[in-house]
Design an enzyme around this catalytic site. Structure first.
Site, PDB file in Angstrom:
ATOM      1  N   SER A  93      -4.367  -0.328  -5.613  1.00 37.22           N
ATOM      2  CA  SER A  93      -4.900  -1.242  -4.603  1.00 37.22           C
ATOM      3  C   SER A  93      -4.836  -2.655  -5.165  1.00 37.22           C
ATOM      4  O   SER A  93      -5.557  -2.988  -6.100  1.00 37.22           O
ATOM      5  CB  SER A  93      -6.347  -0.857  -4.270  1.00 37.22           C
ATOM      6  OG  SER A  93      -6.909  -1.840  -3.432  1.00 37.22           O
TER       7      SER A  93
ATOM      8  N   HIS B  48     -10.403   2.794  -0.633  1.00 39.53           N
ATOM      9  CA  HIS B  48     -10.504   2.340   0.753  1.00 39.53           C
ATOM     10  C   HIS B  48     -11.306   1.045   0.746  1.00 39.53           C
ATOM     11  O   HIS B  48     -12.326   0.914   1.412  1.00 39.53           O
ATOM     12  CB  HIS B  48     -11.137   3.409   1.645  1.00 39.53           C
ATOM     13  CG  HIS B  48     -10.354   3.674   2.882  1.00 39.53           C
ATOM     14  ND1 HIS B  48     -10.901   4.024   4.082  1.00 39.53           N
ATOM     15  CD2 HIS B  48      -9.022   3.618   3.112  1.00 39.53           C
ATOM     16  CE1 HIS B  48      -9.951   4.183   4.984  1.00 39.53           C
ATOM     17  NE2 HIS B  48      -8.809   3.951   4.416  1.00 39.53           N
ATOM     18  N   ASN B  49     -10.812   0.081  -0.030  1.00 36.74           N
ATOM     19  CA  ASN B  49     -11.578  -1.125  -0.322  1.00 36.74           C
ATOM     20  C   ASN B  49     -11.667  -2.084   0.858  1.00 36.74           C
ATOM     21  O   ASN B  49     -12.756  -2.469   1.280  1.00 36.74           O
ATOM     22  CB  ASN B  49     -10.934  -1.870  -1.497  1.00 36.74           C
ATOM     23  CG  ASN B  49     -10.812  -0.991  -2.725  1.00 36.74           C
ATOM     24  OD1 ASN B  49     -11.584  -0.051  -2.892  1.00 36.74           O
ATOM     25  ND2 ASN B  49      -9.842  -1.275  -3.569  1.00 36.74           N
TER      26      ASN B  49
ATOM     27  N   ARG C 274      -8.184  15.184   2.893  1.00 42.57           N
ATOM     28  CA  ARG C 274      -6.943  15.651   3.523  1.00 42.57           C
ATOM     29  C   ARG C 274      -5.810  15.748   2.506  1.00 42.57           C
ATOM     30  O   ARG C 274      -5.024  16.679   2.533  1.00 42.57           O
ATOM     31  CB  ARG C 274      -6.545  14.707   4.656  1.00 42.57           C
ATOM     32  CG  ARG C 274      -6.835  15.281   6.003  1.00 42.57           C
ATOM     33  CD  ARG C 274      -6.348  14.487   7.185  1.00 42.57           C
ATOM     34  NE  ARG C 274      -6.226  13.066   7.060  1.00 42.57           N
ATOM     35  CZ  ARG C 274      -7.208  12.178   7.195  1.00 42.57           C
ATOM     36  NH1 ARG C 274      -8.429  12.597   7.454  1.00 42.57           N
ATOM     37  NH2 ARG C 274      -6.986  10.890   7.091  1.00 42.57           N
ATOM     38  N   ASP C 275      -5.758  14.768   1.602  1.00 41.03           N
ATOM     39  CA  ASP C 275      -4.719  14.827   0.576  1.00 41.03           C
ATOM     40  C   ASP C 275      -4.809  16.141  -0.200  1.00 41.03           C
ATOM     41  O   ASP C 275      -3.799  16.708  -0.600  1.00 41.03           O
ATOM     42  CB  ASP C 275      -4.870  13.655  -0.404  1.00 41.03           C
ATOM     43  CG  ASP C 275      -4.255  12.370   0.145  1.00 41.03           C
ATOM     44  OD1 ASP C 275      -3.320  12.461   0.958  1.00 41.03           O
ATOM     45  OD2 ASP C 275      -4.711  11.283  -0.236  1.00 41.03           O
TER      46      ASP C 275
ATOM     47  N   ASP D 177      -0.147  14.929   5.361  1.00 40.45           N
ATOM     48  CA  ASP D 177      -1.220  14.384   6.193  1.00 40.45           C
ATOM     49  C   ASP D 177      -0.821  13.011   6.704  1.00 40.45           C
ATOM     50  O   ASP D 177       0.005  12.322   6.118  1.00 40.45           O
ATOM     51  CB  ASP D 177      -2.544  14.354   5.433  1.00 40.45           C
ATOM     52  CG  ASP D 177      -2.774  13.049   4.717  1.00 40.45           C
ATOM     53  OD1 ASP D 177      -2.027  12.783   3.765  1.00 40.45           O
ATOM     54  OD2 ASP D 177      -3.680  12.305   5.104  1.00 40.45           O
TER      55      ASP D 177
ATOM     56  N   TYR E 291       4.266   0.645  -3.150  1.00 38.66           N
ATOM     57  CA  TYR E 291       4.015   0.389  -4.577  1.00 38.66           C
ATOM     58  C   TYR E 291       5.062  -0.563  -5.155  1.00 38.66           C
ATOM     59  O   TYR E 291       5.481  -0.420  -6.289  1.00 38.66           O
ATOM     60  CB  TYR E 291       3.996   1.714  -5.360  1.00 38.66           C
ATOM     61  CG  TYR E 291       2.862   2.629  -4.973  1.00 38.66           C
ATOM     62  CD1 TYR E 291       1.624   2.525  -5.605  1.00 38.66           C
ATOM     63  CD2 TYR E 291       3.004   3.580  -3.968  1.00 38.66           C
ATOM     64  CE1 TYR E 291       0.569   3.349  -5.247  1.00 38.66           C
ATOM     65  CE2 TYR E 291       1.953   4.400  -3.597  1.00 38.66           C
ATOM     66  CZ  TYR E 291       0.744   4.291  -4.238  1.00 38.66           C
ATOM     67  OH  TYR E 291      -0.298   5.100  -3.873  1.00 38.66           O
TER      68      TYR E 291
ATOM     69  N   ASP F 178      -5.591   8.111 -11.505  1.00 35.44           N
ATOM     70  CA  ASP F 178      -5.978   6.707 -11.706  1.00 35.44           C
ATOM     71  C   ASP F 178      -5.983   5.963 -10.381  1.00 35.44           C
ATOM     72  O   ASP F 178      -5.115   6.125  -9.549  1.00 35.44           O
ATOM     73  CB  ASP F 178      -5.046   6.011 -12.705  1.00 35.44           C
ATOM     74  CG  ASP F 178      -3.579   6.056 -12.281  1.00 35.44           C
ATOM     75  OD1 ASP F 178      -3.263   6.792 -11.337  1.00 35.44           O
ATOM     76  OD2 ASP F 178      -2.764   5.373 -12.904  1.00 35.44           O
TER      77      ASP F 178
ATOM     78  N   HIS G   8       0.825  -1.202   0.000  1.00 35.29           N
ATOM     79  CA  HIS G   8       0.000   0.000   0.000  1.00 35.29           C
ATOM     80  C   HIS G   8       0.864   1.259   0.000  1.00 35.29           C
ATOM     81  O   HIS G   8       0.550   2.226  -0.678  1.00 35.29           O
ATOM     82  CB  HIS G   8      -0.897  -0.036   1.247  1.00 35.29           C
ATOM     83  CG  HIS G   8      -1.928   1.036   1.288  1.00 35.29           C
ATOM     84  ND1 HIS G   8      -3.091   0.957   0.554  1.00 35.29           N
ATOM     85  CD2 HIS G   8      -1.968   2.201   1.956  1.00 35.29           C
ATOM     86  CE1 HIS G   8      -3.814   2.027   0.787  1.00 35.29           C
ATOM     87  NE2 HIS G   8      -3.162   2.802   1.621  1.00 35.29           N
TER      88      HIS G   8
END
Lengths: 720, 223
Positions: free
Chosen positions: A529, A94-95, A115-116, A267, A51, A489, A48
């Site tokens: 993800s 947020h799966n 927040r991002d 953040d 990458y 994406d 996560h």
């Protein structure tokens, strides 16, 4: 102080670290890590955050262009919209948390993406979400839909950002693993963007926002694993959102940024304090010393390990100009938020974590992010899809009913009426059809937003599927008159350690790259993800494309609706491609044939034509799932008037050939429009017209009111 | 028209309301922070905006009604000052006791955001004079707790005193007697769940809500 547990093979495995990864840690440190250090490595090196499986391929995507101010690598992408302004946006998944605890999982997904955006100095002005659920009759689907939609609404509505679009789909491949992809966009002055790179030695590192609890400890590691039947045990790793605190954090951060106190800001998202501190140090080529005794905690006796891995929400880390400390503190006190100096930047390449007078971690900082493992996973291209065998005959209205009676293509009022889509009083085009539009506050400009992907295509033909996702986003923006600017994406796939899944990933990325280059829509941010599998069964490859377009004036919007008497004009070639079509799936449960090929030159030419002719077009929609028939119905339904098309061939009505639009054109403007199309080399043909009380497709007809009732009621009937 | 908008930490329609005040009157609204104990001098009208004043984790508006500035707002209203509360602002006004009744969770349990048709029940107020009695206007709602609850004797009294300002044509939240907005006894305080400020600009799809702000500007220009 409690003593830390001993490092054992089980403990290493429980942190998701592979034996070769642990060996690399030993090599870097020349000693075994402490428990806290092991936690820090696992947080930084999980899929996560690092990458590690996708990096090699993400590098192939186009990320530059004259409009791009900041591409991938920061909290969100930044794109120039003229007049000294910029749009800042990103989409993120947020799966896993949403499947475990749908309300909070989805809510904190929204919180994270907001927040991002405001971490970069932008005020959020629009949100979208792309949701994929299992089959409608799966026992968990209904409660997931209710929980996720309520969670998104509860967060966005309270925070005060309009949720203006998105997607909702149902397919059995998501039965054990729903997808919640949240998009947010904000507005900033182009010369006042805030970045995460720290600068200056001895600068205070400040903790802002909510207090730290034990929630979410190990969340990023959880998000990087497959699911199995022990999933219920993972509930404590889901965070709890507090949109009221986030709203205060937004206002306090923007106020603080205006004072010039902020050197850099990050953040606390996945892996909280660890990831944010390491990123700020790494980007600034500095070290960081943290003193955890100063961290505001809401639970007692928290250990260094827990504080470093907590994913408590609504927190920020900032490097502050020391002379502005009092001013900064006053702003956070005004908003009743915590403000604590928890460390400083240091000159050495070192990440030093102290707690209770002891050193809990002492690591080479650059190696934590820079030495994260990177894999070139083996992959295999999927076998070419078998040709589509014969398609049964179906009446045009029966085919249309199979689509609009399915929650996949029915109206989504049940969903978007739970989202405040008008707060901020700049929403020009609401959810429901195509791209959403918000005005740039106080100007005559507007921004359009869309989120698109067709997972069926991506499975049948990853490269064409990747292209199609971008092309559809391009079309949705063009259909409202907006000039596509850039893309984010959100790449959702199964287990990358399986070559066939990695093959889907590689193919989709190649296709996305092709289309982003051809359509001049660089990728400026994104999220990957992986491991979206349950008991070994993967989701459909789902690379969601979020795209942003610019309207230089409100008069450039192709607003609609169609009016009675308008001509119905097809832009693009006649349809016929029924492979992987919505009709095939919804009417007969068949997923066969190849995905439709995407001609990117035709996409560009036809989209450019639409925008150039905006003044001659009353209403427009792109042709995608459901082809001409569904597009014609949706335009008629939105306008409250009938439509008649002189077509009854199944392929022409329901084929999903690309680079196409349906327009409503004032008869007085029709000849000029068709002539302009011919001059531009754009296929255009009048197929019929709007008006009357029925939807008439060739020789088949039904009252609009009857179809509209089905369309508006089917979603709630199945899931409400 | 000298206006102020109260800002709680979770207000999120404060800017929208200030824009609507300014568009109608040509004068910029003053933004007043909830921790203030006194209002600016010489105000004609105070707006209490929509949003989630303190997160609404308790009863909506309950904490806001006990904030320092709200005591000043109550005093202002008791002296005959004009107050407009929209959505969360209406909830705050019922919590302060300036308006009767309470706002409960929507009958359908869920948050609801959509356009609704409102009937103007009285044109006899400084908020509604630009409308005709019985006129139907289209304005959005966006709330989770907009179910106006009032006992029968209160409804009877509100009707008898012509204090129902707006009612829903197709009740979206279960409100008693379809009530969407109510006036105080002196007709100078209005609370309503729908958002007229979100439909006061042609670019946003309609101007049915602008009449409310035009009424205010007219009333205060001639005052």
């Amino acid at each position: 102080m409690t003593t830390e547990p001993e490092i054992t093979e089980e403990l290493i495995a429980a942190h998701g670290l592979k034996p070769d990864e642990y060996a690399e840690i030993l090599r870097l440190l020349n000693r075994p890590p402490s428990f806290t250090e092991l936690g820090i490595f696992s947080a930084m090196w999980n899929e996560h955050c690092s990458y590690k499986s996708s990096k090699k391929w993400l590098r192939t995507l186009p990320t530059e262009g004259p409009q791009v101010i900041c591409g991938p690598g920061e909290n969100a992408g930044v794109v120039d919209i003229g007049d000294g302004q910029a749009v800042v946006f990103k989409m993120e998944s947020h799966n896993h948390p949403s499947y475990i605890e749908p309300h909070q999982g989805a809510a904190t997904g929204v919180g994270g993406i907001l927040r991002d955006v405001f971490t970069m100095g932008a005020r959020p002005i629009a949100a979208m979400n792309a949701l994929s659920f299992g089959s409608v009759d799966h026992p968990r689907t209904r409660s997931l839909v209710h929980g996720v939609v309520e969670g998104i609404g509860s967060y966005g509505n309270c925070f005060g950002v309009p949720t203006i679009g998105g997607e909702v789909r149902f397919h059995p491949a998501y039965d054990g693993n729903c997808l919640v992809n949240a998009f947010a966009a904000g507005l900033a002055d182009a010369d006042k963007i805030f970045y995460s790179a720290a600068s200056g030695v001895g600068m205070p590192v400040v903790y802002l926002g909510a207090k730290t609890g034990r929630d979410g400890v190990g969340g990023a590691t959880m998000a990087s694993a497959e699911f199995d039947e022990t999933i219920e045990e993972k509930r404590p790793t889901v965070q709890v959102g507090d949109p009221f605190t986030e709203k205060r954090l937004l206002e306090a951060c923007l106020e603080l940024m205006r004072t010039g106190a902020v050197i850099s800001i990050q953040d606390m998202g996945a892996a909280g304090l660890t990831c944010s501190a390491v990123e700020m140090g790494d980007k600034g080529e500095l070290g960081v010393r943290l003193s955890l005794d100063a961290v505001p905690c809401r639970e007692e006796n928290m250990t260094a390990y827990e504080m470093m891995l907590s994913e408590s929400q609504e927190r920020m880390l900032m490097v502050l100009r020391p002379e502005k400390e009092a001013e900064a503190k006053a702003i956070f006190e005004k908003w009743d938020l915590d403000f604590a100096i928890v460390g400083e930047t240091i000159g050495e390449d070192r990440f030093l974590v102290e707690h209770g007078g002891a050193v809990k971690a002492d690591l080479p900082l650059r190696a934590l992010s820079g030495s994260a493992p990177e894999y070139d996973r083996p992959w295999e291209a999927p076998a070419p899809a078998a040709a589509l065998s014969e398609v049964p005959r179906i009446g045009p209205i029966a085919g249309l009913k199979a689509l609009i009676g399915s929650p996949n293509y029915a109206g989504k009022q049940w969903v978007y009426e739970q989202y405040d889509h008008m707060v901020m009083a700049d929403t020009i085009r609401r959810p429901g059809m195509g791209a959403g539009i918000v005005r740039v506050h106080g100007t005559e400009k507007a921004l359009a937003f869309t989120a698109d992907v067709t997972p069926r295509y991506c499975r049948a033909n990853p490269r064409q599927g990747g292209r199609q996702a971008v092309a559809e986003a391009f079309r949705n923006l063009s259909a409202v008159g907006a000039r596509p600017l850039a893309t984010t994406d959100n790449l959702n796939f199964g287990n990358p350690e399986k070559p066939e899944i990695m093959g889907q990933f590689v193919g989709c990325i190649e296709g996305i790259g092709d289309a982003c280059r051809a359509l001049d829509m660089p990728i400026v941010s994104g999220n990957v993800s992986l491991y979206n599998e349950t008991d070994g069964r993967a989701i459909l490859p789902t690379p969601t494309i979020g795209a942003v377009g610019l309207l230089d004036g409100l008069d450039r919007i192709i607003a609609g609706p169609a009016r009675p008497g308008d001509a119905a004009v097809l832009i693009g070639t006649d349809g016929g491609h029924l492979g992987q079509s919505a009709l095939l799936w919804e009417a007969w449960g068949r997923a066969e044939g190849d995905a439709p090929p995407v001609d990117l030159e035709a996409e560009r030419r036809n989209g450019d034509f639409l925008r150039a002719q905006h003044a001659a077009i009353r209403a427009a929609t792109d042709l995608a799932d459901g082809g001409l028939a569904l597009a014609a119905f949706e335009m008629a339904e939105a306008a409250g008037t009938g439509v008649t098309l002189a077509e009854d061939d199944t392929g022409r009505l329901f084929g999903e050939d690309q680079a196409r639009y349906l327009l409503a054109v004032d008869p007085a403007a029709l000849d000029a429009l068709l002539a302009a199309a011919e001059a531009a080399g754009v296929p255009a043909r009048k197929l019929g017209g709007f008006g009357g009380e029925t939807v008439t497709l060739g020789g088949d007809s039904a009252p609009l009111t009857e179809l509209a009732q089905l369309y508006r009621g089917a979603f709630a009937a199945a899931l409400g | 028209m000298k206006s102020a908008v109260i800002v709680f930490p979770g207000s999120n329609c404060d800017r929208d309301l200030a824009v609507a005040f300014e568009q109608a009157s040509g004068t910029r609204a003053q933004m007043v922070w909830h921790k203030e104990t006194a209002l600016p001098q010489g105000l004609d009208i105070i707006g209490i905006p929509g949003g989630f004043s303190f997160g609404d984790y308790l009863r909506c508006g309950a904490i806001a009604a006990r904030s320092p500035i709200c005591q000043a707002v109550v005093d202002f209203a008791r002296r005959g000052g004009m107050v407009l509360g929209i959505c969360n602002g209406f909830q705050v006004l019922t919590e302060t006791g300036l308006l009767p009744g309470v706002l409960m969770r929507n009958a359908g349990i869920k948050f609801v955001c959509k356009d609704v048709d409102l009937q103007v029940e009285t044109a006899d107020s400084p908020f509604t004079s630009a409308y005709a009695r019985g006129q139907v206007i289209r304005v959005p709602v966006a709330h989770h707790d907009g179910n106006y609850v009032a006992p029968p004797e209160l409804v009877a009294r509100l009707r008898a005193e012509d204090r129902v300002a707006f009612s829903y044509r197709d009740n979206p939240n279960g409100s008693t007697a379809d009530i969407a907005g109510v006036l105080s006894e002196n007709r100078r305080v209005l609370g309503m769940m729908p958002h007229p400020e979100r439909r006061a600009d042609p670019a946003l799809g309609g101007t049915d809500g602008a009449g409310l702000f035009r009424s205010l500007a007219d009333a205060l220009a001639t005052a």
